[in-house]
Design an enzyme around this catalytic site. Sequence first.
Site, PDB file in Angstrom:
ATOM      1  N   ASP A   1       3.287   1.203   6.278  1.00 28.84           N
ATOM      2  CA  ASP A   1       4.658   1.177   5.769  1.00 28.84           C
ATOM      3  C   ASP A   1       5.138   2.601   5.571  1.00 28.84           C
ATOM      4  OD1 ASP A   1       2.679   1.169   3.611  1.00 28.84           O
ATOM      5  OD2 ASP A   1       4.388   1.176   2.242  1.00 28.84           O
TER       6      ASP A   1
ATOM      7  N   GLU B   1       2.039   0.508   0.486  1.00 28.27           N
ATOM      8  CA  GLU B   1       1.605   1.662  -0.314  1.00 28.27           C
ATOM      9  C   GLU B   1       2.775   2.349  -0.992  1.00 28.27           C
ATOM     10  OE1 GLU B   1       0.783   5.728  -1.436  1.00 28.27           O
ATOM     11  OE2 GLU B   1       2.144   5.114   0.155  1.00 28.27           O
ATOM     12  N   GLU B   2       3.903   2.435  -0.301  1.00 29.84           N
ATOM     13  CA  GLU B   2       5.040   3.182  -0.823  1.00 29.84           C
ATOM     14  C   GLU B   2       5.733   2.480  -1.987  1.00 29.84           C
ATOM     15  OE1 GLU B   2       5.400   6.083  -0.009  1.00 29.84           O
ATOM     16  OE2 GLU B   2       4.738   6.405   2.051  1.00 29.84           O
TER      17      GLU B   2
END
Length: 474
Positions: free
Chosen positions: A95, A159-160
């Site tokens: 991502d 993750e972001e």
Amino acid sequence: MNQEQAEICIKKLESYMDSHEEEMLQDAMALISINSEKMEAKPGKPFGEGTARVFEEAQRILSGHGFPVKNHENYVLAADLNDGARKLDILAHLDVVPAGEGFTVTEPFRPVVKDGKLYGRGSADDKGPAVAALYAMRAVKELGFPVTGSCRLILGADEECGSSDIQYYFEREPHAPMTFSPDADFPLINLEKGGLHITFEAQVPEQPEGIRLVSAQAGTKVNVVPGKARAVLSGIGMDVLAELAAGVEKETGTVFTMEQEADGIHLLVKGEAAHAASPQMGNNALTALLLLLSRIPFSSKELKERLGSLTRLFPHGDWRGAALGVDHEDALSGCLTLSLDLFSFYGNRLSGTFDCRAPLCANEENTGDVIRARLRKAGFLPDDERMFEAHYVPEDSELVQVLLSCYTRVTGKEGKPVAIGGGTYVHHIPNGVAFGCADPEVDNHMHGADEFMVVEQMKKSAVIFALAILELCR
């Protein structure tokens, strides 16, 4: 392996990466071409269309290179090096942050290679590093190195925006004995501070006629030191306010501007934004604003008391929490940092939120409880948010020592583990460290316009990762 054996392996791996450079770039560009920022969830696509599409492409790439792939409901992709006992996880993510504006070399999702750099959103964070890890596994497999244990490449998709991807995955799958994530800087991060975010508020009676605070606001995110702060005041002369502001400017290095409008004087404070993990790198516009407001003779005694208390609890320039009584420090993780990053005042309600990054020696009793007690004593009601723990893998552990040795053997540079205030993808992973892929001396514009990955750095990282797999999975 001894030094001679390592040198032989490194030469083979470097030759492999050189001969596969074009393939590596094509695989990375195929992933970068897909906008995989988090989007609206859909059935079977928990993070939206973009991450589902990038998983399809990643699965095609991995399968094409001979790795069996398991898709965990579009939360995570996982591919194993072999059928041996799993000894190592490599955790990367596909991502990306939103494209944003300002790209000049190419468009965000039209990757190009120029002057030895691979440009595009996600090239450095974290698609380029993910491909480097993939080619490390390819090289180990295709060069026929004797490896009995297995390495698993885990590719996440959130993750972001909170890492709910790997939370989902590890609720269903066991952790490997060791993990590293190529989602940070070399040489290696083995300590990530704990932290605390507390929101507090207070109510003040309706302000009588006279000098009044109409509103105040600062901050966009709890983990960003505000570079700007605003307030609207009524009942005070422009000349009086300007004189007070000039004094605060000299003390803080911030800049005040003001304009007279129908509802009062609109005040803007400009400082310098910074990540809350390093508040000393910025100049907090909010605490400068509070310092000014504490010196204004408001008609409301209660409001003036609250603003004065805030200035005493969060004085401008105190980024170590000394005024709150939590100025902790230890040799391993350094000092506690703290910044007041969000603030609002509307009607009769005042609210603020601070970000605290805490060293290993800090805990709920000597930090969280102390701060709450001081806030309550000053007339504020804090929430009951608890501290999140620091993450630490000892320097003398096998994982840290082997990875640093691999880094040094390939680069010729001595590597020392680093402690940071921020959190990485492995913050909640037992025996997990952040290892590469970025060169800390190179600004690759991560999260910004013209993000890039140096091609030679990607190849070198793949060699380092392959050597690590050989050492940890033999």
